[in-house]
Design an enzyme around this catalytic site. Structure first.
Site, PDB file in Angstrom:
ATOM      1  N   GLU A   6       7.864   1.657   3.785  1.00  0.00           N
ATOM      2  CA  GLU A   6       8.381   1.640   4.826  1.00  0.00           C
ATOM      3  C   GLU A   6       7.914   0.654   5.335  1.00  0.00           C
ATOM      4  O   GLU A   6       8.776  -0.657   5.916  1.00  0.00           O
ATOM      5  CB  GLU A   6       8.523   2.600   5.375  1.00  0.00           C
ATOM      6  N   ASN A  54       0.829  -1.093   0.049  1.00  0.00           N
ATOM      7  CA  ASN A  54       0.039   0.402   0.389  1.00  0.00           C
ATOM      8  C   ASN A  54       0.717   1.562  -0.046  1.00  0.00           C
ATOM      9  O   ASN A  54       2.311   1.184  -0.225  1.00  0.00           O
ATOM     10  CB  ASN A  54      -0.805  -0.123   1.301  1.00  0.00           C
ATOM     11  N   CYS A  72       1.844   2.841   2.484  1.00  0.00           N
ATOM     12  CA  CYS A  72       3.024   3.182   2.741  1.00  0.00           C
ATOM     13  C   CYS A  72       4.390   2.677   2.958  1.00  0.00           C
ATOM     14  O   CYS A  72       4.375   0.809   3.068  1.00  0.00           O
ATOM     15  CB  CYS A  72       2.841   3.196   4.554  1.00  0.00           C
TER      16      CYS A  72
END
Length: 379
Positions: free
Chosen positions: A16, A12, A14
């Site tokens: 990280e 998705n 994000c």
């Protein structure tokens, strides 16, 4: 290069966060609801940040990392994950992400203010390697210790840690990242196999923009834009400065400055690559493009290919995120009108303070110093 034996089927925004996820096969009728089926999996961003203040030393890391994870344990125990669809595996994996805050403050103390510009790329790589190896080593050690004290997470056997496999075992050393390890990693392997881990993941470097504003710190690991910037919204605006601006203000590396001996993205890569090789998740890896650095204000395709894809991939960067541009900013008329309405609700002292900040803001806008027009918030 994640910390799980399972593979991920989705991702998705994000970037990280690297965790096993899968599409749920659910159906709706009067008897079966989505959160009653157990075949899907979502990931969560339960985050924490290690603030790189001058009071933090490597000798402090065993104590600090242990209590950071104890705090995460408390958050898990008070969170109502049962109200979120497909949350059962998150409770079983207990994924968290500890990142860094104010990292440029550490670098300005240990590198930028001590060494000539020609040595910055190498020194940033060395210092980052040494610091982040110590951070990740102690986080893993604390993760194993909590498993010993409280028991491993339910899906610990799906973690590479529980097999004695660490991120140092599968990163690709390059000229930029090939430094000797100083921590006693071999002492952790039998402990990881015996006690397993309390948390499936423990590290992820997020932007940390909102928190850094509250505490007047530099966001995550990113470069500040200016020594002082005016940040906030139309209700509350504050002046944010780099830490110890009087002592180190002229020594920081600023995103849009021109440096003779290196490209700003080379320095960022030296830092990020030597963090990523120890991470069990990933990093919000950003790049910086200043149009005036290039002839005709046009960025060559070869430079973009090297900077955005080839150099990060070769040096072990798992995921890339924002491309920051030094875009021009303007103050719109409607913004001025809204500010005028707000002024009616302020005291005379507040109006005076707001006007002082407005003057600062206009100066920064004229020099291209602030803004979020490129997608990544500025500091």
């Amino acid at each position: 290069h994640g910390s799980f034996l399972s593979s991920g089927e989705m991702t998705n925004l994000c970037t990280e966060i690297i965790q096993p996820t899968s599409v749920p096969s659910y159906k709706y009728n009067s008897k079966i609801h989505a959160n009653e089926l157990n075949d899907g999996e979502v990931s969560f961003c339960q985050l924490g940040g290690l603030v790189m203040s001058p009071t933090v030393t490597q000798e402090d890391l065993p104590r600090i990392t242990y209590w950071m994870l104890r705090f995460q344990e408390a958050v898990f125990n008070t969170s109502e994950y049962s109200k979120i669809s497909f949350s059962h595996k998150q409770k079983a994996r207990r994924n968290i992400g500890i990142g860094l805050v104010n990292y440029q403050y550490l670098l300005v103390r240990e590198v930028y203010s001590k060494y000539p510009e020609t040595e910055w790329v190498q020194k940033v790589a060395e210092v980052t390697h040494e610091w982040y190896e110590a951070i990740q080593f102690n986080l893993i050690k604390a993760n194993i210790q909590l498993a010993k004290e409280l028991g491993p997470c339910e899906l610990a056997d799906d973690s590479k840690y529980s097999k004695g496999i660490f991120p140092i075992d599968h990163y690709h050393p390059t000229k930029l990242t090939d430094y000797p390890l100083k921590q006693d990693w071999e002492s952790l392997r039998p402990l990881a196999i015996k006690y397993k881990v309390r948390f499936g993941t423990i590290t992820a470097l997020m932007p940390v923009e909102s928190s850094s504003i509250i505490y007047n710190l530099v966001s995550g690991i990113d470069f500040p834009r200016k020594p002082a910037v005016y940040k906030g919204n139309k209700i509350l605006s504050v002046l944010i400065t780099v830490p110890e601006i009087g002592k180190y203000g002229k020594h920081y590396v600023y995103a849009w400055n021109t440096y003779k001996s290196f490209d700003i993205n080379e320095l960022y890569l030296a830092m990020a690559a030597n963090i990523t090789k120890f991470l069990d998740q990933s990093i919000s890896y950003n790049t910086y493009i200043k149009y005036s650095h290039f002839e005709g204000n046009k960025v060559p395709e070869e430079y973009m290919l090297e900077t955005f894809i080839l150099a990060p991939a070769y040096n072990g960067i798992k995921t890339t995120y924002y491309i920051n541009f030094d875009s021009d900013l303007t103050v719109k008329d409607e913004d001025k009108n809204e500010d005028t309405n707000l002024q009616k609700e302020l005291t005379e002292e507040e109006k005076k303070f707001q006007e002082q900040l407005r003057i600062l803001e206009l100066k920064e806008i004229e020099s291209g110093g602030i803004g979020c027009s490129s997608g990544s918030c500025a500091l």
